[in-house]
Design an enzyme around this catalytic site. Structure first.
Site, mmCIF file in Angstrom:
data_model
loop_
_atom_site.group_PDB
_atom_site.id
_atom_site.type_symbol
_atom_site.label_atom_id
_atom_site.label_comp_id
_atom_site.label_asym_id
_atom_site.label_seq_id
_atom_site.Cartn_x
_atom_site.Cartn_y
_atom_site.Cartn_z
ATOM 1 N N ASP A 12 0.854 -1.185 0.000
ATOM 2 C CA ASP A 12 0.000 0.000 0.000
ATOM 3 C C ASP A 12 0.892 1.238 0.000
ATOM 4 O O ASP A 12 1.674 1.449 0.931
ATOM 5 C CB ASP A 12 -0.888 -0.020 1.247
ATOM 6 C CG ASP A 12 -2.022 1.000 1.178
ATOM 7 O OD1 ASP A 12 -2.183 1.639 0.123
ATOM 8 O OD2 ASP A 12 -2.739 1.146 2.187
ATOM 9 N N ASP A 106 -2.833 2.523 -6.114
ATOM 10 C CA ASP A 106 -1.832 2.609 -5.048
ATOM 11 C C ASP A 106 -1.748 1.394 -4.139
ATOM 12 O O ASP A 106 -1.047 1.425 -3.127
ATOM 13 C CB ASP A 106 -2.084 3.858 -4.191
ATOM 14 C CG ASP A 106 -3.448 3.822 -3.509
ATOM 15 O OD1 ASP A 106 -4.303 3.039 -3.933
ATOM 16 O OD2 ASP A 106 -3.639 4.602 -2.548
ATOM 17 N N GLU A 107 -2.435 0.299 -4.479
ATOM 18 C CA GLU A 107 -2.294 -0.893 -3.636
ATOM 19 C C GLU A 107 -2.547 -2.151 -4.448
ATOM 20 O O GLU A 107 -3.252 -2.138 -5.455
ATOM 21 C CB GLU A 107 -3.229 -0.833 -2.427
ATOM 22 C CG GLU A 107 -4.689 -0.789 -2.756
ATOM 23 C CD GLU A 107 -5.570 -0.847 -1.514
ATOM 24 O OE1 GLU A 107 -5.248 -1.634 -0.587
ATOM 25 O OE2 GLU A 107 -6.570 -0.124 -1.471
#
Length: 362
Positions: A12, A106-107
Site C-alpha cells: 500500500d 496505489d495498492e
C-alpha cells in the site's frame, strides 16, 4: 487453523496522490496538502500525512477540510501522472511474481509463495520491493505479509507510513484475538457500533460468538466474520481482476432544478463513459442513473436491456427514459451514470485455493 502454504503480501503506497504531488513540487514537502477541488462542492481525494494530523481525510468535503486545517493547500488531481507512477510500481511487482492483483493505483496483493527470484522469505521480498519502489519513484510504501489476503491487508496498516509487518502462521490466531474489532478490514463504523452493542470489542470477543449467532445478527456476513477471526480466508490473488461496472459522475457547483439541465449534464457523462468503455474494451447490459439531492439523499434507477451497450447515444437514450420514470425532486447536486452486467463477467471463474508444499521460511 490449517495453513495451505500461501505467502501473501499487501503493498500500500503511503498517501499516494499527495506524495506524488509533493515529489513533483518540492515546495509542497512537509506541508498539509489535499488533492481535490477547493470549491464549496469539492471533495478531498487524498491528504498528505501533514494534513491528516488535523483530521483531514479522503472523501471529506473540502470546506470541512479547510476548516480543520486553515493552512491546507489544495492541488488538482493529475490521474495521468498517478497512473504513470503506478505502472512503474506494477512493473516492479512483476519482477517477483505474475500473481499480482491490483486493487487501485496505489495498492495490490502479491502471491509470492513461489516467486521468480526463489527468495525463501516473503518478508525479505517485501523489504526488497519497498526499497526498489523508493529507488525508482522516490515514494515510500508500506506492506503487510501473512498467510492470506485478509490478514496481509490488516497488517499493512500496522506500521504505516514506510513500514511493514509480518504475521507468521503461528502468530495469526493470537494477533487476531488481540485485534480491536474496528481494525478488522471490512468492518466499518456502523458494523463496529453494532458489534459493540453485542459485547464484541476484540477478535477474541468475536471468536466467542457462535456461527448461528453471527448469522442471525449479521446475515450473510456472519459466516465471513466467523471464518476470518479464525484465520480462514480462501480468496486467492487474481492477477486478472474482472471489472464488474464502469461509470462516471459529476457534482455541480450550483444545484440543477430542471430536466433540461439534467439531460445536458448526462450527455457529458455518457460521453465520458463511452470513452472509458472504449479504452477498457467493455460494454454492459444494465444502465444505472444516480441522483443525489441537495439534502444528500441519493436515488438510483436502473434498466437492463437484452444487448450490450457502450455508445454515448445508446446510454443517453436509456438515461433519458430513467429520468422520465418519475418526477424528480428539485435541487439535484450530483448526477452519475454507470454500466454493469458487463461482457467481462462471462470470463469470471471460481478458483480453488492453491495447494503447495510448506518448504520455505516465512
Amino acid at each position: 487453523m490449517e495453513w495451505d502454504g500461501r505467502k501473501i503480501i499487501h503493498v500500500d503506497m503511503d498517501a499516494f496522490y499527495a506524495s506524488v504531488e509533493q515529489l513533483d513540487n518540492p515546495e509542497l514537502k512537509g506541508k498539509p496538502l489535499a488533492v481535490g477541488g477547493s470549491s464549496k462542492r469539492g471533495v478531498v481525494a487524498a491528504a498528505s500525512y501533514e494534513a491528516r494530523k488535523y483530521g483531514v481525510r479522503s472523501a471529506m468535503p473540502s470546506v470541512t477540510a479547510a476548516r480543520l486545517c486553515p493552512d491546507l493547500i489544495f492541488v488538482k488531481a493529475r490521474f495521468d501522472r498517478y497512473r504513470e507512477v503506478s505502472q512503474q510500481i506494477r512493473d516492479i511487482f512483476l519482477d517477483y511474481t505474475d500473481l499480482v492483483e491490483p486493487l487501485s493505483l496505489d495498492e495490490a496483493y502479491l502471491d509470492v509463495t513461489q516467486n521468480k527470484l526463489d527468495y525463501p522469505s516473503a518478508t525479505i521480498i517485501a523489504y526488497d520491493i519497498r526499497r526498489r519502489i523508493y529507488e525508482t519513484t522516490g515514494l515510500t510504501a508500506s506492506a503487510g505479509i501473512s498467510i492470506n489476503k485478509f490478514i496481509a491487508k490488516v497488517a499493512s496498516d500496522y506500521n504505516k507510513p514506510n513500514g511493514q509487518k509480518t504475521i507468521t502462521p503461528d502468530e495469526v490466531l493470537p494477533f487476531l484475538e488481540a485485534l480491536e474489532i474496528r481494525k478488522f478490514h471490512g468492518i466499518g463504523k456502523v458494523t463496529a457500533q453494532k458489534m459493540y452493542q453485542h459485547g464484541i470489542f476484540t477478535g477474541a470477543d468475536l471468536k466467542g460468538k457462535s456461527l448461528e449467532f453471527l448469522a442471525e445478527h449479521y446475515g450473510k456476513s456472519g459466516a465471513h466474520y466467523y471464518n476470518i477471526v479464525r484465520g480462514i480466508h480462501k480468496s486467492t490473488v487474481k492477477p486478472d481482476r474482472i471489472r464488474k461496472s464502469l461509470g462516471a459522475e459529476r457534482t455541480f457547483s450550483d444545484n440543477i432544478s430542471s430536466e433540461v439541465f439534467m439531460m445536458e449534464r448526462l450527455d457529458q457523462i455518457a460521453e465520458e463513459i463511452e470513452k472509458r468503455s472504449a479504452k477498457s474494451d467493455v460494454a454492459g447490459k444494465t444502465v444505472t442513473l444516480k441522483i443525489k439531492y441537495s439534502d444528500f439523499k441519493t436515488q438510483t434507477r436502473s434498466r437492463t436491456v437484452d444487448h450490450y451497450v457502450n455508445k454515448k447515444d445508446d446510454i443517453l437514450k436509456i438515461a433519458q427514459d430513467l429520468v422520465g420514470q418519475e418526477k424528480f425532486r428539485e435541487s439535484v447536486r450530483l448526477l452519475g451514470l454507470s454500466l454493469s452486467n458487463l461482457n467481462t463477467e462471462d470470463k469470471l471463474q471460481d478458483e480453488e485455493p492453491v495447494e503447495v508444499q510448506l518448504e520455505f521460511e516465512f
